[in-house]
Design a protein around this motif. Sequence first.
Motif, PDB file in Angstrom:
ATOM      1  N   GLY A 270       0.846  -1.888   0.084  1.00  0.00           N
ATOM      2  CA  GLY A 270      -0.275   0.062   0.526  1.00  0.00           C
ATOM      3  C   GLY A 270       0.358   0.931   0.128  1.00  0.00           C
ATOM      4  N   MET A 271       0.131   1.978   0.074  1.00  0.00           N
ATOM      5  CA  MET A 271       0.641   3.928  -0.553  1.00  0.00           C
ATOM      6  C   MET A 271       2.099   3.792   1.528  1.00  0.00           C
ATOM      7  SD  MET A 271      -1.467   7.501  -0.707  1.00  0.00           S
ATOM      8  CE  MET A 271      -1.403   6.764  -2.467  1.00  0.00           C
ATOM      9  N   ALA A 272       2.791   4.467   0.780  1.00  0.00           N
ATOM     10  CA  ALA A 272       3.873   4.343   2.073  1.00  0.00           C
ATOM     11  C   ALA A 272       4.322   2.672   2.991  1.00  0.00           C
ATOM     12  CB  ALA A 272       3.330   5.791   2.949  1.00  0.00           C
TER      13      ALA A 272
ATOM     14  N   MET B  93       6.129   8.285  -1.744  1.00  0.00           N
ATOM     15  CA  MET B  93       5.091   8.721  -2.195  1.00  0.00           C
ATOM     16  C   MET B  93       6.160  10.165  -1.904  1.00  0.00           C
ATOM     17  SD  MET B  93       2.702   8.674   0.698  1.00  0.00           S
ATOM     18  CE  MET B  93       1.656  10.243   0.749  1.00  0.00           C
ATOM     19  N   LEU B  94       7.953  10.603  -1.250  1.00  0.00           N
ATOM     20  CA  LEU B  94       7.576  11.905  -1.101  1.00  0.00           C
ATOM     21  C   LEU B  94       9.867  11.285  -1.494  1.00  0.00           C
ATOM     22  CD1 LEU B  94       5.480  13.052   1.459  1.00  0.00           C
ATOM     23  CD2 LEU B  94       5.795  14.044  -1.585  1.00  0.00           C
TER      24      LEU B  94
ATOM     25  N   LYS C 116       5.989   5.711   9.067  1.00  0.00           N
ATOM     26  CA  LYS C 116       6.394   4.801   7.364  1.00  0.00           C
ATOM     27  C   LYS C 116       7.177   5.669   6.865  1.00  0.00           C
ATOM     28  CE  LYS C 116       1.573   3.693   6.162  1.00  0.00           C
ATOM     29  NZ  LYS C 116       1.077   2.655   6.739  1.00  0.00           N
TER      30      LYS C 116
ATOM     31  N   LYS D  47       7.765   5.885   3.091  1.00  0.00           N
ATOM     32  CA  LYS D  47       6.872   7.543   2.866  1.00  0.00           C
ATOM     33  C   LYS D  47       7.750   8.021   1.715  1.00  0.00           C
ATOM     34  CE  LYS D  47       3.858  11.330   3.684  1.00  0.00           C
ATOM     35  NZ  LYS D  47       3.475  11.554   4.881  1.00  0.00           N
ATOM     36  N   PHE D  48       9.149   7.982   1.931  1.00  0.00           N
ATOM     37  CA  PHE D  48      10.252   9.213   1.454  1.00  0.00           C
ATOM     38  C   PHE D  48      11.047   8.006   1.059  1.00  0.00           C
ATOM     39  CE2 PHE D  48       8.219  10.984   5.108  1.00  0.00           C
ATOM     40  CZ  PHE D  48       7.846  12.591   4.895  1.00  0.00           C
TER      41      PHE D  48
ATOM     42  N   VAL E 244      -4.342   9.865   4.332  1.00  0.00           N
ATOM     43  CA  VAL E 244      -4.203  10.102   2.760  1.00  0.00           C
ATOM     44  C   VAL E 244      -3.192   8.973   2.334  1.00  0.00           C
ATOM     45  CG1 VAL E 244      -3.047  12.574   3.343  1.00  0.00           C
ATOM     46  CG2 VAL E 244      -1.837  11.047   3.588  1.00  0.00           C
ATOM     47  N   TYR E 245      -2.902   7.371   3.239  1.00  0.00           N
ATOM     48  CA  TYR E 245      -2.586   6.152   2.705  1.00  0.00           C
ATOM     49  C   TYR E 245      -3.603   5.358   2.408  1.00  0.00           C
ATOM     50  CZ  TYR E 245       1.020   8.201   6.159  1.00  0.00           C
ATOM     51  OH  TYR E 245       1.978   8.692   6.101  1.00  0.00           O
TER      52      TYR E 245
ATOM     53  N   GLY F 218       0.751  13.956   1.538  1.00  0.00           N
ATOM     54  CA  GLY F 218       1.537  13.552   2.363  1.00  0.00           C
ATOM     55  C   GLY F 218       2.564  15.183   2.548  1.00  0.00           C
TER      56      GLY F 218
ATOM     57  N   MET G  92       2.006  17.800   3.869  1.00  0.00           N
ATOM     58  CA  MET G  92       1.799  18.281   4.927  1.00  0.00           C
ATOM     59  C   MET G  92       1.223  17.666   6.233  1.00  0.00           C
ATOM     60  SD  MET G  92      -0.276  21.340   2.663  1.00  0.00           S
ATOM     61  CE  MET G  92      -0.721  20.108   0.997  1.00  0.00           C
ATOM     62  N   GLY G  93       0.280  16.538   6.353  1.00  0.00           N
ATOM     63  CA  GLY G  93      -0.124  15.832   6.986  1.00  0.00           C
ATOM     64  C   GLY G  93      -0.336  14.452   6.479  1.00  0.00           C
ATOM     65  N   GLU G  94      -0.921  13.776   7.916  1.00  0.00           N
ATOM     66  CA  GLU G  94      -1.223  12.177   7.333  1.00  0.00           C
ATOM     67  C   GLU G  94      -2.470  11.920   7.133  1.00  0.00           C
ATOM     68  OE1 GLU G  94       1.383   8.838   9.208  1.00  0.00           O
ATOM     69  OE2 GLU G  94       2.385  10.784   7.467  1.00  0.00           O
TER      70      GLU G  94
END
Lengths: 170, 215
Positions: free
Chosen positions: A15-17, A55-56, A66, A69-70, B50-51, B165, B167-169
Amino acid sequence: MSGGAGGGGTVYHVGMADLVVANAPATLITLGLGSCIGLVIYDTVAKVAGMAHIMLPESRGAKVEKLGKFADTAVPALVSEMLQKGAEKLRMKAKLAGGAQMFAMPGTGAGSDFLAVGARNVKETTRMLSHFGIALLASDTGGNKGRTVEFCTNTWMLTIKTLGRGTSEI
Amino acid sequence: MLDLGSFNTLQLDAIREVGNIGTGCAATALSDMLSCTIRMAVPEVALVSVYSLSEYYGNPDAIVAAVFMRSSGEFGCSVIFIQKEEDAALLVDLLLRQQFGGAIPSSMPEEVYDSAISEVGNIMISSFLNAVNMMIGTHKHENSVPGVARDMLASILDVVASMFGQMGEMALIIDAELRVDNVKGGAKGGGISSNIIMLPDPDALELLLGKLKVL
């Protein structure tokens, strides 16, 4: 998170992150990557593969819950989890896909640097891989179309599905 | 910063009302463009991780058409006009028939289609944002040009989640459905369905609630 599947071993949806590291046989899947990156690191000798949905680009020192995520937290986390599962750093190889710019916007209006995040994700992920000395064997990045990626430890190939362009393997 | 988990019902109602006013104006704009009646539901306000944005909206593989705009200024937010591909095609068809009569080719190049959707989204989102900003009394706001994408739902919301993401979760989303009823076909059958989703920036919520005197 996981379930049985014919031939491909255990199937994991990343999943995301998230990030998932698994022993072969396994299939790692990420649905609908837009500006995000689907990064796979694997060791064919130890038969271990890991996938992260990044994600970033940068965590900028923030407290990260998580790690997937980065780019700058996902790569170290994948590597250390793979080492624990018996992989060796010198044998690790990587493939990645994603980093599209889904919304084409003319000019440089408000929010344009938000939208260039795909390209920044690719750059930072690539930089982190070379920092860890991991060879990036193949990648499919950029463009304006989303990607669904699937990595199977039977073939060690990353299958990429794109709307209107069909399926490719890298 | 405001704790997103601790909204009271008064605050949620106020946020819903902002969405309602914005959607009402967007619906009027769409109605003017199409010369037909638009039905709208009372917007839903939800706090979503957001996930899991794409799970919230259903099938991640579904092909959707989306128009995205950023609004900056005192009240920063992102707004997305989104609909299933079939519905978007019907909407474009209806719009072009309205503008040019029956003389439109049966198959249009993708560019025409994307450009039409982008313009519909632009007009609707701008109406939405103008109404919202007027209601909360911000001094100025600046909208980005619209960005259009036609792809898997998951990959479109993936971009939205990445932006948010930073800016926040958790994202507070205001989601309103608009329907054009007297049309055959559509993803749900019996009409064109579309959604307007607003994601206020985390720091904009405080301003919003303050201006509405419910902080």
